[in-house]
Design an enzyme around this catalytic site. Structure first.
Site, mmCIF file in Angstrom:
data_model
loop_
_atom_site.group_PDB
_atom_site.id
_atom_site.type_symbol
_atom_site.label_atom_id
_atom_site.label_comp_id
_atom_site.label_asym_id
_atom_site.label_seq_id
_atom_site.Cartn_x
_atom_site.Cartn_y
_atom_site.Cartn_z
ATOM 1 C CE LYS A 100 -3.812 -2.472 2.165
ATOM 2 N NZ LYS A 100 -4.398 -2.959 3.434
ATOM 3 C CG HIS A 121 -4.847 -4.952 -1.926
ATOM 4 N ND1 HIS A 121 -6.127 -4.602 -2.269
ATOM 5 C CD2 HIS A 121 -4.757 -4.752 -0.581
ATOM 6 C CE1 HIS A 121 -6.788 -4.235 -1.177
ATOM 7 N NE2 HIS A 121 -5.986 -4.321 -0.139
ATOM 8 C CD GLU A 173 -12.125 -0.029 1.377
ATOM 9 O OE1 GLU A 173 -11.964 0.972 2.095
ATOM 10 O OE2 GLU A 173 -12.044 -1.187 1.810
ATOM 11 C CD GLU A 216 -9.786 -6.750 0.652
ATOM 12 O OE1 GLU A 216 -10.233 -6.466 1.780
ATOM 13 O OE2 GLU A 216 -9.328 -5.905 -0.120
HETATM 14 C C1 XIL Z 1 -6.500 -4.480 6.087
HETATM 15 C C2 XIL Z 1 -5.422 -5.445 6.519
HETATM 16 O O1 XIL Z 1 -5.987 -6.706 6.683
HETATM 17 C C3 XIL Z 1 -4.773 -4.990 7.772
HETATM 18 O O2 XIL Z 1 -3.676 -5.822 8.086
HETATM 19 C C4 XIL Z 1 -4.324 -3.550 7.603
HETATM 20 O O3 XIL Z 1 -3.798 -3.097 8.800
HETATM 21 C C5 XIL Z 1 -5.464 -2.677 7.194
HETATM 22 O O4 XIL Z 1 -6.017 -3.163 6.018
HETATM 23 N N1 XIL Z 1 -10.282 -3.628 2.840
HETATM 24 C C6 XIL Z 1 -9.119 -3.719 2.143
HETATM 25 C C7 XIL Z 1 -7.937 -4.280 2.801
HETATM 26 O O5 XIL Z 1 -9.100 -3.424 0.956
HETATM 27 O O6 XIL Z 1 -6.749 -3.696 2.336
HETATM 28 C C8 XIL Z 1 -8.011 -4.152 4.274
HETATM 29 O O7 XIL Z 1 -6.915 -4.863 4.826
HETATM 30 C C9 XIL Z 1 -9.303 -4.700 4.794
HETATM 31 C C10 XIL Z 1 -10.457 -3.934 4.226
#
Ligand code: XIL
Length: 453
Positions: free
Chosen positions: A177, A210, A259, A366
């Site tokens: 990220k 991602h 998002e 996810e």
């Molecule tokens: C979450 C991860 O699981 C965590 O480890 C991190 O601290 C925060 O992000 N939507 C998404 C993911 O697109 O990137 C997120 O992942 C969960 C919600």
């Protein structure tokens, strides 16, 4: 006359005797109270080898007797419940056989006295779990990739064994990220992202990138960007170009923007990217991604896509518009952070169809399935594990049934339950994943396999 007088007298005597004896009985009942049986509740927490009994309190009870039988007539009592005696209003009947129907009745004891039998309750223990599957998920899923979210600290030992045995795609849970790869203006840090990409390459596992742009992972220096809007846009272009070029031909696909739409309305989220680059910031990012790697697959990824109709519509309208104007977009990601009890099959199928009708790829990106959405469990019960298994099966069935041309991957968001992001996110325990903390498979894993049968 005399005879009849005698007769009348006899009747009177009898009546008095009857009354006295009746009174006597009634009197003694009132004095000590008739000893009643308890009312037994429907058994709860029914597992493979036990269930929990609760029953009403009874005035004057010194103990209760529990009889457990395998026949309705109670002619075949189960040891040691033949009967079991205790002073409580709750008891766990244990050491039972799998998949067996048990009948239970109770009596109240008051010293030497015994009540009549209670109502009879019935419980059928759960079936014996099947043997551990020897089949790997990735081998059964022949038409799409099976993905797992990873972190650099979880790429060795048992994580590594499970990853290489079961999965053929990975997504970095947080280390690809923007806040991690571009923490400071002008200074990239690819230490972690490189490690993940190299791990995938070394183990023949595809990498889904991602997420390049996400409001929750935007570094502070970007949020507080000091320059002009033109400089901001140039910075974002340079960032996307740098990252996508670095992993060109190595990362198969990217969630370029994550998002972007608000909940419920489908309006664009007012992120710093929208504020400084305009409403068309998404297509700019997609175009820069394509320019940097002509072969990379470009996804729009979001949550609640099956239940938030406005959000799904906004995403699809955007995709339609992009396709019509030759702006690159290849697929839609449904995050699928769902629960064992919803959304239901028809809801997920309906939303998926809207994507696949459009000749777009669909990524369940996810997946995790909450077993404890109401925070009322302190451990995963066998029944809830079974419900969760059914939901895993359903989700995989739905994904497996979409047209081949839309298939891409089904990614699960974490390996062992204790590592789920949901614990921090919701602030209470859950068991949403497919592996126990000792890396053994849960019923959820069996459900995944069953979805592919
Ligand atoms: C979450 C991860 O699981 C965590 O480890 C991190 O601290 C925060 O992000 N939507 C998404 C993911 O697109 O990137 C997120 O992942 C969960 C919600």
């Amino acid at each position: 006359m005399i005879r009849s007088a005698w007769k009348q007298g006899w009747v009177l005597v009898c009546a008095v005797v009857l009354m006295v004896s009746a009174c006597g009985e009634d009197g003694s009942k009132e004095e000590a109270g008739e000893l009643l049986p308890p009312t037994v509740d429907t058994p709860t927490d029914v597992a493979g080898d036990q269930f929990v009994l609760t029953w009403s309190k009874v005035t004057g009870a010194t103990k209760f007797q529990i009889e457990v039988a395998i026949d309705e007539d109670f002619s075949q009592l189960v040891e040691p419940y033949d009967p079991w005696r205790l002073n409580a209003t709750r008891f766990t009947v244990t050491e039972l056989d799998y998949g067996t129907t048990y009948y239970v009745r109770m009596r109240t004891e008051r010293d030497d006295e015994l009540s009549a039998y209670s109502n009879v309750v019935v419980a059928t223990t759960l079936d014996e779990p099947g043997p551990e599957p020897t089949t790997a998920l990735k081998e059964v899923a022949t038409t799409f990739a099976v993905g797992m979210a990873v972190q650099t600290s979880r790429l060795t030992g048992e994580h590594h064994e499970v990853l290489t045995r079961e999965f053929d795609q990975i997504t970095a849970e947080w280390e690809m990220k923007m806040s991690v790869m571009y923490p400071t203006e002008g200074v990239y840090d690819f230490t972690r992202s490189d490690q993940i990409v190299e791990y995938g390459e070394a183990n023949d596992i595809a990498i889904h990138g991602h997420a390049l742009i996400w409001h929750s992972s935007t570094p502070t220096w970007v949020e507080d960007f000091a320059g002009t809007n033109e400089e901001f846009e140039a910075m974002v272009k340079e960032y996307i170009t740098t990252v996508v070029t670095r992993y060109k031909g190595r990362v198969r696909s990217w969630d370029v923007v994550n998002e972007a739409f608000q909940d419920g309305s489908g309006q664009l989220r007012n992120t710093v990217f929208r504020q400084k680059m305009g409403d068309d910031y998404i297509e700019k990012c997609y175009q820069w991604t394509r320019d940097a790697d002509p072969d990379v697959l470009i996804f729009y990824n979001d949550y609640n896509m099956t239940t938030d109709a406005a959000k799904l519509k906004a995403s699809l309208d955007m995709a339609d518009d992009f396709v019509a104007r030759d702006v690159p977009i290849d697929g839609i990601g449904f995050q699928m952070h769902i629960a064992y009890n919803g959304p239901d099959r028809a809801t997920i199928e309906g939303a998926a169809k809207k994507v696949t009708d459009r000749d777009l790829l669909l990524h369940f990106s996810e997946l995790d399935i909450r077993a404890n959405p109401n925070d009322n469990m302190s451990s995963l019960t066998e029944q809830r594990a079974i419900d969760q298994q059914a939901k895993y099966k359903e989700v995989v069935e739905i994904y497996n049934a979409i047209p081949e041309t839309s298939k891409f991957a089904l990614t699960v968001w974490g390996m062992i339950d204790s590592e789920t992001w949901l614990t921090d996110f919701h602030g209470y325990v859950d068991w949403p994943l497919m592996y126990n903390d000792d890396f053994s498979v849960k019923k959820a894993h069996t459900g995944f396999l069953q979805g592919l049968e």
